[in-house]
Design a protein around this motif. Structure first.
Motif, mmCIF file in Angstrom:
data_model
loop_
_atom_site.group_PDB
_atom_site.id
_atom_site.type_symbol
_atom_site.label_atom_id
_atom_site.label_comp_id
_atom_site.label_asym_id
_atom_site.label_seq_id
_atom_site.Cartn_x
_atom_site.Cartn_y
_atom_site.Cartn_z
ATOM 1 N N HIS A 32 -1.385 -13.627 -8.680
ATOM 2 C CA HIS A 32 -0.169 -13.255 -9.426
ATOM 3 C C HIS A 32 -0.464 -13.121 -10.909
ATOM 4 O O HIS A 32 -0.056 -12.156 -11.558
ATOM 5 C CB HIS A 32 0.913 -14.328 -9.239
ATOM 6 C CG HIS A 32 1.710 -14.155 -7.987
ATOM 7 N ND1 HIS A 32 2.383 -12.990 -7.698
ATOM 8 C CD2 HIS A 32 1.924 -14.984 -6.941
ATOM 9 C CE1 HIS A 32 2.985 -13.114 -6.527
ATOM 10 N NE2 HIS A 32 2.719 -14.313 -6.035
ATOM 11 N N ASN A 61 2.309 -16.853 0.580
ATOM 12 C CA ASN A 61 2.346 -16.051 -0.641
ATOM 13 C C ASN A 61 0.956 -15.967 -1.257
ATOM 14 O O ASN A 61 0.151 -16.886 -1.089
ATOM 15 C CB ASN A 61 3.300 -16.681 -1.673
ATOM 16 C CG ASN A 61 4.735 -16.602 -1.224
ATOM 17 O OD1 ASN A 61 5.250 -15.526 -0.960
ATOM 18 N ND2 ASN A 61 5.371 -17.763 -1.119
ATOM 19 N N LYS A 84 2.628 5.690 -6.504
ATOM 20 C CA LYS A 84 2.951 4.371 -5.950
ATOM 21 C C LYS A 84 3.037 4.437 -4.420
ATOM 22 O O LYS A 84 2.429 3.613 -3.722
ATOM 23 C CB LYS A 84 4.275 3.869 -6.541
ATOM 24 C CG LYS A 84 4.684 2.479 -6.119
ATOM 25 C CD LYS A 84 5.821 1.971 -7.011
ATOM 26 C CE LYS A 84 6.174 0.523 -6.728
ATOM 27 N NZ LYS A 84 7.026 0.339 -5.550
ATOM 28 N N VAL A 104 -4.057 -5.224 -2.745
ATOM 29 C CA VAL A 104 -3.250 -5.029 -3.950
ATOM 30 C C VAL A 104 -3.266 -3.528 -4.246
ATOM 31 O O VAL A 104 -4.316 -2.980 -4.607
ATOM 32 C CB VAL A 104 -3.821 -5.809 -5.153
ATOM 33 C CG1 VAL A 104 -2.974 -5.567 -6.397
ATOM 34 C CG2 VAL A 104 -3.926 -7.301 -4.834
ATOM 35 N N ASN A 116 -1.347 -5.858 -15.814
ATOM 36 C CA ASN A 116 -0.295 -4.862 -16.026
ATOM 37 C C ASN A 116 0.250 -4.900 -17.454
ATOM 38 O O ASN A 116 0.525 -3.855 -18.044
ATOM 39 C CB ASN A 116 0.831 -5.063 -15.008
ATOM 40 C CG ASN A 116 0.411 -4.620 -13.608
ATOM 41 O OD1 ASN A 116 -0.594 -3.922 -13.454
ATOM 42 N ND2 ASN A 116 1.165 -5.018 -12.599
ATOM 43 N N GLU A 167 0.609 2.538 -1.540
ATOM 44 C CA GLU A 167 1.174 1.661 -0.510
ATOM 45 C C GLU A 167 0.894 2.213 0.887
ATOM 46 O O GLU A 167 0.590 1.462 1.820
ATOM 47 C CB GLU A 167 2.679 1.481 -0.754
ATOM 48 C CG GLU A 167 2.928 0.570 -1.964
ATOM 49 C CD GLU A 167 4.347 0.610 -2.506
ATOM 50 O OE1 GLU A 167 4.647 -0.152 -3.434
ATOM 51 O OE2 GLU A 167 5.161 1.424 -1.998
ATOM 52 N N GLY A 214 0.101 -3.115 -7.982
ATOM 53 C CA GLY A 214 1.388 -3.280 -7.311
ATOM 54 C C GLY A 214 1.539 -4.636 -6.634
ATOM 55 O O GLY A 214 0.735 -5.551 -6.817
ATOM 56 N N THR A 215 2.583 -4.746 -5.839
ATOM 57 C CA THR A 215 2.865 -5.984 -5.110
ATOM 58 C C THR A 215 1.855 -6.162 -3.978
ATOM 59 O O THR A 215 1.680 -5.257 -3.160
ATOM 60 C CB THR A 215 4.283 -5.909 -4.512
ATOM 61 O OG1 THR A 215 5.181 -5.563 -5.571
ATOM 62 C CG2 THR A 215 4.693 -7.244 -3.910
#
Lengths: 272, 272
Positions: free
Chosen positions: A242, A236, B253, B217, A249, B257, A224-225
């Motif tokens: 990234h 960032n 998800k 992550v 993914n 998180e 995920g993010t």
């Protein structure tokens, strides 16, 4: 790099018997399944317990003695690190001092690639890639080999992470970290791909065919993010993170979809 | 449903020693980890082999004798089904005929919830939920219990799937399918959540803090778009499949998180 495909020897305990058309003994396939699996399950005998120990651990395959052996199809060792009770380390130390070849250990890696939905519950299946290795574990004592294994494992979690952190480990980190090297005796893998297969008697049942949806639901792991931590100072995440997330993914999703589309030899019962 | 929270007893082989603030023995937590895990790893001793057997299998917890025990916090059995070589079934049969209590077995379920990225490789970690059960396996022979377990397992793969397929199993399916019931002796779980923790000496290193991204992550399993099979006649997957996929993807998800955002007690070394 060997010019032919290496295979692990067939031992009685390592030979796949059921659905053996799904089995492979190729080092490259087996090592690929292990190295792409973020959590391995490790099992060994425990003295004074009727139950074998089973532990989730992090591990990667590599060769310290032949660093050029970076090909997955080469003969490699498995390096293990994880939330290990001191039990595993003590047992390994004990088996060392017995001057035997180390603690016998079985290691499994399994990827789920899809839910295979058939007309009847019994014909349901998973698309999956599963590997098991059998070997003997010894504690790594050479500091250079320890650092080699730490780097291998760290970069296995996120490619290129080692070089972007504070290294090398300081002496307290070197002392508190235990790394196991498993010398592999043999192994096997089992892979299922493709669509459902049903029995003939159900395949001619028109009412059933019009009532039950059959096919594959692909399954894949998603990164995920990134969520910054309390003392992170970077605005960032850097490019290599990234990139790793995007590449992983894409790979896992494509792999699950490709697995669904790749037809396997139907299991025995359908051919009979 | 018990009015208090049941816990598994602490046996020497089941007690978490390292990072024991992460451990729990609550039935509800352990059973929840097992039942949401699509693949379990099962380990048992094999005669004539130095290595324990380790196998990926499908399994779900339930109670045939007390069907009202649908709460995860109740005392439950584990029902196993999978690509089992006949070895496991033969061993179970043998241990039955010894009139012992069944084949001793360890079962692990592990969910990866996040990559925890710290300033140094040694402080890297995973967010995870891991459970291990210890018990004795016997073959299910009562046809009614067998069908109960098949339904439990099928609906564990996709909620409500059993009722949307051709059931009940015919006599050949009943004969060819073996189900194991594992009577659980004890178990434990270990859970890591939250952000990275680094050593004080690194936390005051301004250059390091400005160079290394730290955080989590999230990692979660995703169910993809259903791919119809070669003999599927339905134009679209039915609503219960869509719903299951959407609900599962939202849950996994959100869970990953939430795990990143839920701070744990820092591990011992930071407090020292």
């Amino acid at each position: 790099m060997p010019s032919y495909e290496l295979e692990y020897p067939n031992e009685p305990y390592s030979t796949v018997k059921r659905y053996n058309t799904r089995a492979t003994y190729a080092l490259e396939t087996i090592h690929g399944i292990i190295n792409s699996c973020p959590i391995l399950h490790v099992s060994f005998h425990a003295p004074n317990s009727p139950f074998p120990v089973i532990l989730p651990m992090i591990g990667k395959m590599g060769s310290f003695e032949r660093p050029s052996a970076d090909d997955l199809g080469d003969v490699l060792d498995l390096y293990l690190h994880g939330y290990v009770s001191s039990r595993i380390m003590n047992l390994t130390r004990d088996s060392d001092s017995d001057s035997s070849s180390g603690l016998p250990m079985s290691i499994a890696a399994t990827h789920l690639d899809g839910l295979v939905l058939a007309l009847t519950p019994n014909s349901h299946s998973y698309n999956y890639r599963s590997a098991v290795l059998f070997g003997h574990a010894t504690l790594v004592t050479d500091p250079a080999e320890k650092v080699f294994a730490m780097e291998l494992i760290t970069n296995g979690v996120i490619a290129d992470r080692w070089g972007h952190t504070r290294t090398p480990p300081n002496s307290s980190e070197m002392q508190s970290t235990s790394i196991l090297r498993v010398s592999i005796k043999t192994g096997s893998a089992k892979i299922r791909t493709g669509m459902p297969h049903d029995d003939r008697s159900d395949m001619v049942d028109t009412e059933l065919l019009q009532r039950v949806w059959t096919g594959v639901v692909p399954v894949y792991q998603t990164l995920g993010t990134p969520i910054p931590g309390p003392y992170n100072k970077l605005q960032n995440p850097p490019e290599y993170i990234h990139e790793y997330i995007a590449d992983t993914n894409t790979d896992t999703k494509e792999n699950a979809e490709k697995a669904a589309a790749t037809e396997v030899e139907p299991p025995k019962k359908v051919r009979e």
